[in-house]
Write a protein that holds these residues in place. Structure first.
Motif, short mmCIF file in Angstrom:
data_model
loop_
_atom_site.label_atom_id
_atom_site.label_comp_id
_atom_site.label_asym_id
_atom_site.label_seq_id
_atom_site.Cartn_x
_atom_site.Cartn_y
_atom_site.Cartn_z
N GLN A 114 4.46 20.69 -35.32
CA GLN A 114 5.24 21.19 -34.20
C GLN A 114 5.73 20.05 -33.31
O GLN A 114 5.20 18.94 -33.35
CB GLN A 114 4.41 22.16 -33.38
N ILE B 130 14.68 28.15 -36.81
CA ILE B 130 13.81 28.20 -35.63
C ILE B 130 14.45 29.13 -34.61
O ILE B 130 15.59 28.89 -34.19
CB ILE B 130 13.60 26.79 -35.06
N ARG C 151 18.39 23.13 -35.86
CA ARG C 151 19.26 24.20 -36.37
C ARG C 151 20.43 23.64 -37.16
O ARG C 151 20.83 24.20 -38.18
CB ARG C 151 19.75 25.06 -35.21
N LEU D 143 17.09 24.50 -40.27
CA LEU D 143 15.77 25.10 -40.07
C LEU D 143 15.91 26.39 -39.25
O LEU D 143 16.54 26.39 -38.19
CB LEU D 143 14.84 24.13 -39.34
N PHE E 135 7.44 24.06 -36.70
CA PHE E 135 8.07 23.91 -38.00
C PHE E 135 7.63 25.11 -38.84
O PHE E 135 6.46 25.23 -39.18
CB PHE E 135 7.61 22.61 -38.64
N PRO E 136 8.52 26.04 -39.17
CA PRO E 136 8.09 27.28 -39.83
C PRO E 136 7.55 27.03 -41.23
O PRO E 136 8.10 26.26 -42.02
CB PRO E 136 9.38 28.12 -39.87
N LEU F 105 8.27 23.75 -30.23
CA LEU F 105 9.14 24.07 -31.36
C LEU F 105 8.31 23.96 -32.64
O LEU F 105 7.96 22.85 -33.06
CB LEU F 105 10.33 23.11 -31.44
N LEU G 59 16.01 21.54 -30.55
CA LEU G 59 16.31 22.82 -31.18
C LEU G 59 17.69 22.78 -31.82
O LEU G 59 17.87 23.20 -32.98
CB LEU G 59 16.23 23.95 -30.16
#
Length: 294
Positions: A146, A113, A107, A111, A137-138, A135, A103
């Protein structure tokens, strides 16, 4: 280690789960029991029943999820949108060992998230609870991309569901056909934290080196791969397979313990094709995505 180390699993999506599971059983897979899914739509929302359910083909390394829309009146968790594109594979999950570290890495890369999703589910009705961290992936156009950390891998990979007549032992490679291999590779390299190398067919390969316990509790750890190819190259690795749309998770390569001998015997009577990596079950016989037994 704050990078992805394995191809944890691939997910095929369908509106007819009994037909899909029957096709995979015909290919020689022993599937886990049916499980209805539930969860929270938002981090602060209540747990609710979803309109989806699954069965899985667990391998010594990785697995394949067969995910179906079983009640259209309930929340589909994105499955309806996937099926509007095509029936077949829409999910790729990459195994990690440190959710918080990944994460932080993502960040730092920009990204958006919001955080780690700490999830749990019973491995079977009335059974023990498996726990894992996710986590996503948007807004990935390729599907549900993910990162997954299994906190209780010994509960997920159960020997009861791993006696496959086809000799399958490892989810080795996923094959993704896209319009712009360089752009897709850049996104998925950022997600996984792994560098890419050129593929001979004008695309790219992401190799995940393997990690003990990362995509199954069995040793030794094995490297796995994601091939990202232009549409024009698809037929060279998956004979006669065409993309219904792009992006398209077109094929899965599954390693066997006996160079495909048991698989060829099990597949007798199906309209298989010879592919460079082994014997291939075409998408129309495997739920929308080609399956190669290597």
């Amino acid at each position: 280690m704050s990078v992805a180390t394995t191809l944890d699993h691939a997910g095929l999506c369908t509106a007819n789960l009994p037909a899909l599971t029957a096709a995979w059983e015909r290919m020689g897979f022993a599937l886990s029991p049916f499980a209805r899914q539930s969860g929270k739509r938002t981090p602060d929302g209540p747990v609710e029943a979803y309109g989806t359910g699954n069965r899985c083909a667990f391998l010594e390394h990785g697995y394949v999820e067969l995910l179906g829309l079983v009640d259209p009146n309930l929340f589909a968790n994105g499955l309806d949108g996937f099926l509007a594109r095509y029936t077949g594979a829409h999910i790729l999950a990459f195994g990690i060992q440190d959710a918080e570290g990944n994460l932080e890495r993502l960040r730092r890369g920009g990204l958006p998230i919001p955080g780690v999703s700490w999830l749990q589910r019973p491995v079977e009705e009335g059974g023990p609870i498996a726990r894992f961290a996710r986590l996503p992936f948007p807004d990935a156009p390729e599907g549900r991309m993910q990162l997954i950390q299994h906190l209780t891998p010994e509960l997920v990979w159960d020997r009861r569901w791993m006696a496959h007549r086809n000799g399958a032992v490892s989810l080795e490679t996923a094959i993704l056909a896209v319009a712009d291999p360089a752009a897709t590779t850049a996104r998925l390299s950022q997600l996984t934290g792994q560098p890419a190398r050129p593929d001979p067919l004008a695309g790219f390969v992401l190799t995940l080196p393997g990690a003990a316990g990362g995509a199954g509790p069995f040793s030794p750890a094995l490297p796995t791969h994601l091939r990202i190819l232009p549409e024009a190259a698809l037929g060279q690795v998956l004979p006669s397979v065409t993309a219904p749309t792009l992006p398209f998770i077109a094929g899965l390569v599954i390693r066997t313990r006996d160079q495909g001998q048991a698989a060829r015997a099990v597949l007798a009577g199906l309209p298989t094709r010879e592919a460079p990596d082994g014997v291939m079950v075409p998408p129309e016989q495997a739920g929308g995505t080609a399956v190669i037994f290597a």
